[in-house]
Write a protein that holds these residues in place. Structure first.
Motif, PDB file in Angstrom:
ATOM      1  N   LYS A  41       1.004  -1.122   0.051  1.00  9.48           N
ATOM      2  CA  LYS A  41      -0.098  -0.181   0.043  1.00  9.48           C
ATOM      3  C   LYS A  41       0.774   1.080   0.107  1.00  9.48           C
ATOM      4  CE  LYS A  41      -3.539   2.306   2.650  1.00  9.48           C
ATOM      5  NZ  LYS A  41      -3.428   3.596   1.876  1.00  9.48           N
ATOM      6  N   ARG A  42       0.551   2.126  -0.712  1.00 12.86           N
ATOM      7  CA  ARG A  42       1.311   3.312  -0.830  1.00 12.86           C
ATOM      8  C   ARG A  42       0.239   4.379  -0.346  1.00 12.86           C
ATOM      9  NH1 ARG A  42       5.528   3.025  -5.700  1.00 12.86           N
ATOM     10  NH2 ARG A  42       6.996   1.866  -4.879  1.00 12.86           N
ATOM     11  N   VAL A  43      -0.244   5.513  -1.152  1.00 15.23           N
ATOM     12  CA  VAL A  43      -1.300   6.274  -1.203  1.00 15.23           C
ATOM     13  C   VAL A  43      -2.517   5.695  -1.360  1.00 15.23           C
ATOM     14  CG1 VAL A  43      -2.382   8.354  -1.983  1.00 15.23           C
ATOM     15  CG2 VAL A  43       0.301   8.293  -1.834  1.00 15.23           C
ATOM     16  N   GLY A  44      -2.396   4.645  -2.350  1.00 17.67           N
ATOM     17  CA  GLY A  44      -3.603   3.761  -2.862  1.00 17.67           C
ATOM     18  C   GLY A  44      -3.411   2.505  -2.269  1.00 17.67           C
ATOM     19  N   ALA A  46      -2.302  -1.611  -2.777  1.00 15.25           N
ATOM     20  CA  ALA A  46      -1.599  -2.480  -3.809  1.00 15.25           C
ATOM     21  C   ALA A  46      -2.222  -3.153  -4.729  1.00 15.25           C
ATOM     22  CB  ALA A  46      -1.006  -3.499  -2.888  1.00 15.25           C
ATOM     23  N   TYR A  47      -1.927  -3.183  -6.061  1.00 11.10           N
ATOM     24  CA  TYR A  47      -2.401  -3.804  -7.024  1.00 11.10           C
ATOM     25  C   TYR A  47      -3.103  -5.337  -6.757  1.00 11.10           C
ATOM     26  CZ  TYR A  47      -0.405   0.018  -9.947  1.00 11.10           C
ATOM     27  OH  TYR A  47      -0.152   1.150 -10.656  1.00 11.10           O
ATOM     28  N   LYS A  48      -2.099  -5.879  -5.820  1.00  3.79           N
ATOM     29  CA  LYS A  48      -2.538  -7.427  -5.631  1.00  3.79           C
ATOM     30  C   LYS A  48      -3.929  -7.267  -4.668  1.00  3.79           C
ATOM     31  CE  LYS A  48       1.785  -9.763  -6.095  1.00  3.79           C
ATOM     32  NZ  LYS A  48       2.719 -10.594  -5.634  1.00  3.79           N
ATOM     33  N   ASP A  49      -4.036  -6.263  -3.766  1.00  6.74           N
ATOM     34  CA  ASP A  49      -5.284  -6.116  -3.041  1.00  6.74           C
ATOM     35  C   ASP A  49      -6.317  -5.878  -3.865  1.00  6.74           C
ATOM     36  OD1 ASP A  49      -3.599  -6.564  -0.741  1.00  6.74           O
ATOM     37  OD2 ASP A  49      -3.343  -4.477  -0.282  1.00  6.74           O
ATOM     38  N   VAL A  50      -5.982  -5.005  -4.923  1.00  7.36           N
ATOM     39  CA  VAL A  50      -7.306  -4.841  -5.906  1.00  7.36           C
ATOM     40  C   VAL A  50      -7.540  -6.029  -6.552  1.00  7.36           C
ATOM     41  CG1 VAL A  50      -8.039  -3.419  -7.934  1.00  7.36           C
ATOM     42  CG2 VAL A  50      -6.557  -2.356  -6.287  1.00  7.36           C
ATOM     43  N   ALA A  51      -6.746  -6.681  -6.837  1.00  2.00           N
ATOM     44  CA  ALA A  51      -6.949  -8.011  -7.585  1.00  2.00           C
ATOM     45  C   ALA A  51      -7.964  -9.111  -6.647  1.00  2.00           C
ATOM     46  CB  ALA A  51      -5.871  -8.675  -7.986  1.00  2.00           C
ATOM     47  N   ALA A  52      -7.385  -9.204  -5.498  1.00  4.36           N
ATOM     48  CA  ALA A  52      -8.012  -9.847  -4.584  1.00  4.36           C
ATOM     49  C   ALA A  52      -9.478  -9.581  -4.343  1.00  4.36           C
ATOM     50  CB  ALA A  52      -7.208  -9.838  -3.359  1.00  4.36           C
ATOM     51  N   LYS A  53      -9.778  -8.183  -4.004  1.00  2.55           N
ATOM     52  CA  LYS A  53     -10.946  -7.397  -3.980  1.00  2.55           C
ATOM     53  C   LYS A  53     -12.120  -8.035  -5.027  1.00  2.55           C
ATOM     54  CE  LYS A  53     -13.558  -3.328  -2.490  1.00  2.55           C
ATOM     55  NZ  LYS A  53     -13.381  -2.039  -2.182  1.00  2.55           N
TER      56      LYS A  53
END
Length: 104
Positions: A41-44, A46-53
């Motif tokens: 996680k940065r400001v937004g 992580a891409y992996k978290d988006v993929a999981a969601k």
């Protein structure tokens, strides 16, 4: 294996890698990496978290593309994501980038 077969095998291998590399380059070019990273996680998020969601959602590409285009807040916290219009990232590049993220 003769030379022709070797050249074909290498070409097929490179073709298999190119879409992922191209999509990652699209993300860098669009400056998404200023706020996002693959696995942290940065400001937004992580891409992996988006993929999981969004895993298993049939409309995930359309939903995420619309969110990226319009920007907003509230899905991942209160820090707003600015809109990313077509002059910043084309429709084709946006789709390729979202598809790459969802495969992580």
């Amino acid at each position: 294996m003769n030379v022709v077969q070797l050249v074909c095998a290498v070409a097929l291998g490179l073709a298999a890698v190119s879409p992922a590399v191209a999509s990652e380059e699209i993300i860098k070019k669009a400056r998404c990496v200023a706020c996002h990273a693959v696995d942290q996680k940065r400001v937004g998020p992580a891409y992996k978290d988006v993929a999981a969601k969004y895993k298993g959602q049939g409309d995930a590409v359309a939903v995420l593309s619309a969110k990226i285009r319009s920007g907003g807040t509230g899905n991942w916290g209160q820090i707003p994501m600015p809109p990313h219009p077509a002059d910043k990232i084309s429709d084709a590049d946006l789709k390729a980038a979202v598809e790459w993220i969802l495969k992580l």
